[in-house]
Scaffold this active site. Structure first.
Site, PDB file in Angstrom:
ATOM      1  N   LYS A  22       0.932  -1.187   0.088  1.00 29.86           N
ATOM      2  CA  LYS A  22      -0.218  -0.090  -0.429  1.00 29.86           C
ATOM      3  C   LYS A  22       1.036   0.964  -0.075  1.00 29.86           C
ATOM      4  O   LYS A  22       0.905   1.848  -0.744  1.00 29.86           O
ATOM      5  CB  LYS A  22      -0.834   0.004   1.521  1.00 29.86           C
ATOM      6  CG  LYS A  22      -1.335   1.040   1.767  1.00 29.86           C
ATOM      7  CD  LYS A  22      -2.113   0.848   2.598  1.00 29.86           C
ATOM      8  CE  LYS A  22      -1.286   1.702   3.793  1.00 29.86           C
ATOM      9  NZ  LYS A  22      -1.328   3.451   4.248  1.00 29.86           N
ATOM     10  N   ASN A  23       1.994   1.559   0.304  1.00 30.76           N
ATOM     11  CA  ASN A  23       2.453   2.597   1.518  1.00 30.76           C
ATOM     12  C   ASN A  23       3.753   2.646   0.175  1.00 30.76           C
ATOM     13  O   ASN A  23       4.353   3.556   0.107  1.00 30.76           O
ATOM     14  CB  ASN A  23       3.328   2.367   2.396  1.00 30.76           C
ATOM     15  CG  ASN A  23       1.915   2.656   3.747  1.00 30.76           C
ATOM     16  OD1 ASN A  23       1.115   2.665   3.593  1.00 30.76           O
ATOM     17  ND2 ASN A  23       2.786   2.199   4.595  1.00 30.76           N
ATOM     18  N   CYS A 116      -4.994  13.008  13.114  1.00 31.24           N
ATOM     19  CA  CYS A 116      -5.718  11.798  12.242  1.00 31.24           C
ATOM     20  C   CYS A 116      -5.650  11.052  13.609  1.00 31.24           C
ATOM     21  O   CYS A 116      -5.323  11.183  14.632  1.00 31.24           O
ATOM     22  CB  CYS A 116      -5.203  11.025  11.160  1.00 31.24           C
ATOM     23  SG  CYS A 116      -3.692  10.510  11.670  1.00 31.24           S
ATOM     24  N   ARG A 121      -0.767  15.408  12.312  1.00 33.94           N
ATOM     25  CA  ARG A 121       0.306  15.336  11.391  1.00 33.94           C
ATOM     26  C   ARG A 121       0.774  16.164  10.313  1.00 33.94           C
ATOM     27  O   ARG A 121       0.397  16.451   9.969  1.00 33.94           O
ATOM     28  CB  ARG A 121      -0.872  14.045  10.373  1.00 33.94           C
ATOM     29  CG  ARG A 121      -1.498  12.557  10.766  1.00 33.94           C
ATOM     30  CD  ARG A 121      -0.099  11.259  11.775  1.00 33.94           C
ATOM     31  NE  ARG A 121       0.699  11.059   9.934  1.00 33.94           N
ATOM     32  CZ  ARG A 121      -0.110  10.197   9.705  1.00 33.94           C
ATOM     33  NH1 ARG A 121      -0.871   9.585   9.741  1.00 33.94           N
ATOM     34  NH2 ARG A 121       0.885   9.268   8.380  1.00 33.94           N
ATOM     35  N   ASP A 305       4.544   0.202  11.364  1.00 35.89           N
ATOM     36  CA  ASP A 305       3.510   0.244  11.383  1.00 35.89           C
ATOM     37  C   ASP A 305       3.235  -1.623  11.818  1.00 35.89           C
ATOM     38  O   ASP A 305       1.843  -1.807  11.724  1.00 35.89           O
ATOM     39  CB  ASP A 305       3.426   0.384  10.169  1.00 35.89           C
ATOM     40  CG  ASP A 305       3.226   1.918   8.950  1.00 35.89           C
ATOM     41  OD1 ASP A 305       3.662   1.617   8.208  1.00 35.89           O
ATOM     42  OD2 ASP A 305       3.197   2.848  10.227  1.00 35.89           O
ATOM     43  N   ARG A 397      -8.553  -0.150   3.775  1.00 38.39           N
ATOM     44  CA  ARG A 397      -7.806   0.766   3.450  1.00 38.39           C
ATOM     45  C   ARG A 397      -6.403   0.225   3.363  1.00 38.39           C
ATOM     46  O   ARG A 397      -6.072   0.276   2.522  1.00 38.39           O
ATOM     47  CB  ARG A 397      -7.938   2.004   4.754  1.00 38.39           C
ATOM     48  CG  ARG A 397      -8.858   2.336   4.528  1.00 38.39           C
ATOM     49  CD  ARG A 397      -7.995   3.738   5.626  1.00 38.39           C
ATOM     50  NE  ARG A 397      -7.115   4.283   5.282  1.00 38.39           N
ATOM     51  CZ  ARG A 397      -5.480   4.226   6.223  1.00 38.39           C
ATOM     52  NH1 ARG A 397      -5.475   3.555   7.544  1.00 38.39           N
ATOM     53  NH2 ARG A 397      -4.490   4.687   5.722  1.00 38.39           N
TER      54      ARG A 397
HETATM   55  C1  EPZ Z   1       4.663   7.158   5.714  1.00 37.32           C
HETATM   56  O1  EPZ Z   1       3.697   7.836   6.529  1.00 37.32           O
HETATM   57  C2  EPZ Z   1       3.331   5.547   6.037  1.00 37.32           C
HETATM   58  N1  EPZ Z   1       1.829   6.131   4.947  1.00 37.32           N
HETATM   59  C3  EPZ Z   1       2.952   5.911   7.063  1.00 37.32           C
HETATM   60  O2  EPZ Z   1       1.941   4.039   7.377  1.00 37.32           O
HETATM   61  C4  EPZ Z   1       4.423   5.189   8.145  1.00 37.32           C
HETATM   62  O3  EPZ Z   1       3.689   4.792   9.337  1.00 37.32           O
HETATM   63  C5  EPZ Z   1       4.933   6.161   7.805  1.00 37.32           C
HETATM   64  O4  EPZ Z   1       5.304   6.972   6.658  1.00 37.32           O
HETATM   65  C6  EPZ Z   1       6.160   6.148   8.794  1.00 37.32           C
HETATM   66  O5  EPZ Z   1       6.781   4.935   8.331  1.00 37.32           O
HETATM   67  C7  EPZ Z   1       2.212   6.335   3.984  1.00 37.32           C
HETATM   68  O6  EPZ Z   1       2.960   5.700   3.204  1.00 37.32           O
HETATM   69  C8  EPZ Z   1       1.337   6.525   3.190  1.00 37.32           C
HETATM   70  P1  EPZ Z   1       6.004  10.712   8.040  1.00 37.32           P
HETATM   71  P2  EPZ Z   1       4.139   9.576   7.264  1.00 37.32           P
HETATM   72  O7  EPZ Z   1       5.952  11.818   7.309  1.00 37.32           O
HETATM   73  O8  EPZ Z   1       4.496   9.867   5.408  1.00 37.32           O
HETATM   74  C9  EPZ Z   1       6.069  13.849  11.394  1.00 37.32           C
HETATM   75  C10 EPZ Z   1      -0.063   3.067   7.601  1.00 37.32           C
HETATM   76  O9  EPZ Z   1      -0.614   2.657   8.291  1.00 37.32           O
HETATM   77  N2  EPZ Z   1       6.516  14.948  10.617  1.00 37.32           N
HETATM   78  O10 EPZ Z   1       7.089  10.039   7.379  1.00 37.32           O
HETATM   79  O11 EPZ Z   1       3.353  10.190   7.327  1.00 37.32           O
HETATM   80  C11 EPZ Z   1       4.771  12.837  11.605  1.00 37.32           C
HETATM   81  O12 EPZ Z   1       3.654  13.529  12.436  1.00 37.32           O
HETATM   82  C12 EPZ Z   1       0.584   4.447   7.349  1.00 37.32           C
HETATM   83  O13 EPZ Z   1       0.461   2.038   6.684  1.00 37.32           O
HETATM   84  C13 EPZ Z   1       6.705  16.026  10.988  1.00 37.32           C
HETATM   85  O14 EPZ Z   1       6.587  16.022  12.651  1.00 37.32           O
HETATM   86  O15 EPZ Z   1       4.397   9.434   7.929  1.00 37.32           O
HETATM   87  C14 EPZ Z   1       5.630  11.254  12.650  1.00 37.32           C
HETATM   88  O16 EPZ Z   1       5.498  11.833  13.765  1.00 37.32           O
HETATM   89  C15 EPZ Z   1       0.544   4.917   8.914  1.00 37.32           C
HETATM   90  N3  EPZ Z   1       5.854  16.783   9.782  1.00 37.32           N
HETATM   91  C16 EPZ Z   1       6.784  11.586  12.090  1.00 37.32           C
HETATM   92  O17 EPZ Z   1       7.410  12.396  11.266  1.00 37.32           O
HETATM   93  C17 EPZ Z   1       5.739  16.910   8.166  1.00 37.32           C
HETATM   94  O18 EPZ Z   1       6.435  17.433   7.552  1.00 37.32           O
HETATM   95  C18 EPZ Z   1       7.157  10.518  10.294  1.00 37.32           C
HETATM   96  O19 EPZ Z   1       6.176  10.805   9.524  1.00 37.32           O
HETATM   97  C19 EPZ Z   1       6.185  15.363   8.402  1.00 37.32           C
HETATM   98  C20 EPZ Z   1       5.817  14.162   9.050  1.00 37.32           C
END
Ligand code: EPZ
Length: 427
Positions: A22-23, A116, A121, A305, A397
């Site tokens: 998915k990701n 969320c 986020r 995850d 999802r």
């Molecule tokens: C991706 O989300 C995945 N989703 C998530 O999978 C996964 O948990 C996550 O990466 C971490 O591996 C997809 O790929 C569609 P991040 P993403 O930006 O990109 C903070 C699932 O269950 N952050 O790496 O949104 C954020 O709040 C989903 O399949 C900021 O602070 O994750 C988090 O605490 C859930 N500022 C951390 O970084 C930003 O601008 C990691 O988020 C962006 C993120």
């Protein structure tokens, strides 16, 4: 309301083909907007998040059609640089269209997904990267407007690891003028999968997986064919279910090297695990013992995850297991429902302490997010008696035909269909 009715206590035996990731699929589909031609994505998982992404692609002007497990995206026509709120609201990870549409159209307007189930986020890292490339960004009433004419290559230093911000930076840089170097980039396998597609489409990008990604912008990208990598989190989920319920399962179309921390935890739990070319076999015969502390980290560390489903496998493990969730602020929302099944879990901020119990009992539970829902299903398979799992929209999802797959392994699980209100997912 769609619910699962699960009678626990059945051992899981058999083989499972692991779905496409998915990701990977979501950023790849967004990236297809950069290519002025027809792209083909094979091994595309049938998920509601993929359907939501296809809706956005069609809205901006792409022609999208499926043939078997392949999805065809024709982005050769004019592309609209905006995504309406109702489509953005479907799914948080639609933020990836920020980089894709800015790169293709020189501008983009879309609404920002709010907080969320996993906590706030923010997208500050995404916006920082796009500003480095010359985008002028204004925010008003939850709508973001980026303008750039043509983006200019730059050095981008991401101060914290973000999968989505890395992906948005890659897409925006792919057609920028000049060279971009992204330092502090996420190293997840899905980033390498995105790089592979972009290269097949003519982009000059390298370094994915190393933490430093180099991109030399090109004027145009062509349609390309790509096979999506297996879903390592779906694989981790099936392994956790088998560890929890007992039995012997064989996963194929899987990349064991992407699952190293999870396979190690399964072995520490007391399962026997063997891995080969595209294959993982797990057997749990005897009692489980605590695998020791589990701390989630960016790849190649223990994946956040996988934390919820692996926690389900630890509920019956003799001893005490400590989880420390370092990635998301609020990723223990499955804990109250696991307690309803008899689990002994104490949480304090980012820490959860599980004391192994002799047995779990079936209960009425409700998923609060995608991977938390997976934890409830895994625990229900191990529990004595019947469980009802609500909130299947979350599971739909990210898991393709979950009940069919578990049923083929001998689980007693059935889906009672009915209307189920959708709402924004955690992405
Ligand atoms: C991706 O989300 C995945 N989703 C998530 O999978 C996964 O948990 C996550 O990466 C971490 O591996 C997809 O790929 C569609 P991040 P993403 O930006 O990109 C903070 C699932 O269950 N952050 O790496 O949104 C954020 O709040 C989903 O399949 C900021 O602070 O994750 C988090 O605490 C859930 N500022 C951390 O970084 C930003 O601008 C990691 O988020 C962006 C993120």
């Amino acid at each position: 309301m769609s619910v699962y009715k699960i009678i626990g206590g059945r051992r899981l035996e058999g083989s499972v083909r692991v779905q496409g990731a998915k990701n990977s699929a979501l950023p790849l589909l967004a990236a297809s907007v950069l290519s002025e031609g027809i792209s083909v994505f094979r091994n595309c998982p049938r998920l509601s998040d993929v359907r939501a992404t296809v809706e956005i692609l069609r809205h901006v002007g792409c022609r999208v059609y499926a043939e078997g497990d392949a999805l065809y995206v024709d982005a050769s026509g004019p592309i609209l640089p905006e995504v309406p709120d109702e489509l953005m609201r479907e799914m948080r990870s639609s933020v990836i269209f920020l980089g894709a549409l800015l790169s293709r159209c020189g501008e983009v307007t879309l609404s920002l997904p709010g907080g969320c189930e996993l906590g706030p986020r923010p997208v500050d890292l995404h916006l920082r990267a796009l500003r480095c490339l010359g985008a002028e960004i204004t925010e008003a009433a939850g709508r973001i407007c980026c303008r750039a004419g043509r983006l200019t290559g730059a050095r981008i230093q991401l101060p914290a690891v973000s999968v989505g911000a890395t992906e948005n930076a890659m897409l925006a840089a792919a057609r920028a003028e000049g060279t971009t170097v992204i330092s502090g980039a996420a190293r997840e396998p899905e980033i390498a999968d995105l790089q592979a597609y972009l290269r097949e489409a003519g982009a000059l990008v390298s370094g994915a997986g190393s933490g430093v990604i180099r991109i030399r912008g090109v004027d145009k990208l062509r349609g390309a064919e790509h096979r999506i990598i297996p879903d390592r989190i779906a694989a981790a989920t099936y392994l956790s279910a088998a560890a929890a319920a007992g039995g012997r399962i064989r996963l194929y179309d899987v990349l064991p090297e992407q699952l190293a921390p999870v396979l190690q935890t399964m072995r520490q739990l007391g399962c026997s695990v063997s891995a080969g070319e595209g294959i993982v076999v797990l057997e749990r015969k005897g009692p489980l013992t605590s695998p020791g502390p589990i701390i989630t980290r960016p790849y190649p560390g223990f994946p956040t995850d996988a934390q919820p489903p692996v926690m389900a496998a630890c509920l019956l493990a003799e001893g005490t297991t400590v989880f420390i969730e370092t990635i998301f602020e609020s990723r223990f929302r499955h804990v109250p429902d696991l307690r309803r099944m008899g689990a002994e879990i104490q949480t304090d901020g980012k820490t959860a302490v599980i004391r192994g119990v002799k047995a779990l009992r079936g209960a009425e539970v409700e998923a609060a997010d995608l991977r938390g829902g997976a934890a409830l299903v895994a625990a229900a398979l191990a529990a004595e008696g019947e469980s009802t799992v609500r909130g299947l929209r979350h599971l739909d999802r990210g898991y393709e035909e979950l009940e069919t797959t578990l049923g083929s392994l001998g689980a007693e699980i059935r889906r009672q269909d009915g209307g189920d209100e959708g709402e924004q997912s955690d992405g």
